[in-house]
Design an enzyme around this catalytic site. Structure first.
Site, PDB file in Angstrom:
ATOM      1  N   SER A 165       0.839  -1.204   0.000  1.00  0.00           N
ATOM      2  CA  SER A 165       0.000   0.000   0.000  1.00  0.00           C
ATOM      3  C   SER A 165       0.878   1.259   0.000  1.00  0.00           C
ATOM      4  CB  SER A 165      -0.959  -0.058   1.194  1.00  0.00           C
ATOM      5  OG  SER A 165      -1.942   0.936   1.123  1.00  0.00           O
ATOM      6  N   ASP A 188     -10.171  -4.504  -5.188  1.00  0.00           N
ATOM      7  CA  ASP A 188      -9.547  -3.793  -4.075  1.00  0.00           C
ATOM      8  C   ASP A 188     -10.300  -2.487  -3.869  1.00  0.00           C
ATOM      9  OD1 ASP A 188      -7.916  -2.207  -2.424  1.00  0.00           O
ATOM     10  OD2 ASP A 188      -6.054  -2.907  -3.309  1.00  0.00           O
ATOM     11  N   HIS A 223      -7.668  -5.275  -0.027  1.00  0.00           N
ATOM     12  CA  HIS A 223      -6.483  -4.409  -0.058  1.00  0.00           C
ATOM     13  C   HIS A 223      -5.298  -5.005   0.698  1.00  0.00           C
ATOM     14  CE1 HIS A 223      -4.408  -0.658  -0.741  1.00  0.00           C
ATOM     15  NE2 HIS A 223      -4.212  -0.472   0.556  1.00  0.00           N
TER      16      HIS A 223
END
Length: 272
Positions: free
Chosen positions: A95, A217, A246
């Site tokens: 991320s 996601d 995610h």
């Protein structure tokens, strides 16, 4: 143990000649890599750490000015590598830490042999000719929900981010690490992430990048992985997995761990 190591709860596992750094995303800590680490320790020196602001770090160390941009975190990564005297590493970033690694690699390309990114995005807001997945109104509502009742927001956000079963162990785990963050720090960090725009930086990233993405996601539309591929300055390769969510390394380790290991072990020139 040095000051930087202690502040970031740095752990070094394994005794391999090559170093691999595992960097977690928002709302988690180094425990998010628990399914991957056992597969690496025999062949690599594995470096785990917590981003400043994570619930496992001392909130008094969180400098709101330093971390008003993602560069503050990138300088932390460089400082950790320097303090540990690691000349170069494979960097696996999830991320926001994928983009943090990219920033660090622009400043110090010599420290990185490759970047492996999971659920990465250079910009979350939609723009002309760019689909990031969010409108400003969406983000404003999200930030307001965090301000009004952080615990309730965590309980609602965790299953959305993870995807799948509301009662899964992964949802419980992400809820726990989210709730461990101090609410004002969590809000500040998420605002910086969601309002960031690093598209201009991508052509300057010359280190090879392996881009790994879930098919579905909440935070990163699948088209973003192709955008990264087309705009990074160095060699890159994309793999879209059949996973949902995610944090696929936490929610779908059986699928994700073999993919991560393949991209860690093999270079792009070999993959082609």
């Amino acid at each position: 143990m040095g000051i930087v190591e202690e502040a970031h709860n740095v752990k070094i596992l394994g005794t391999g000649d090559r170093s691999i750094v595992l960097a977690h995303g928002f709302g988690t800590d180094q425990s998010v890599w628990k399914h991957l680490v056992p597969h690496l320790v025999e062949d690599y020196k594995v470096v785990l750490f917590d981003n400043m602001g994570a619930g496992t770090t001392n909130p008094d160390y969180f400098d709101f000015e330093r971390y008003s941009t993602l560069e503050g975190y990138a300088y932390d990564v460089i400082a950790i590598l320097e303090e540990l005297q690691i000349p170069c590493c494979i960097y696996v970033g999830h991320s926001v830490s994928a983009m943090i690694g990219a920033i660090a690699s622009v400043a110090r390309p010599d420290l990185f042999t490759k970047l492996v990114t999971v659920s990465a995005s250079p910009r979350y807001l939609n723009d002309v000719d760019y689909y990031g997945g969010f409108e400003q109104e969406d983000l404003d509502q999200l930030f307001e929900a965090m301000r009004s009742n952080y615990k309730a927001w965590c309980s609602g956000f965790a299953p959305l981010a993870i995807g799948g079963d509301m009662d899964s162990v992964a949802v419980q785990e992400f809820s726990r690490t989210l709730f461990n963050m101090r609410p004002d720090i969590a809000l500040s960090v998420l605002q910086i992430i969601f309002q960031s725009d690093l598209r201009h930086m991508l052509p300057h990233v010359t280190v090879p990048c392996h881009i790994i993405q879930s098919m579905k996601d909440l935070a990163v539309p699948v088209v973003v992985s192709e955008y990264l591929h087309q705009n990074l300055g160095g060699e890159s390769i994309v793999e879209v997995m059949s996973t949902d969510g995610h944090l696929p390394q936490l929610s779908s380790p059986d699928v994700v761990i073999p993919v991560l290991l393949r991209h860690i072990c093999f270079d792009i020139s070999v993959d082609k």
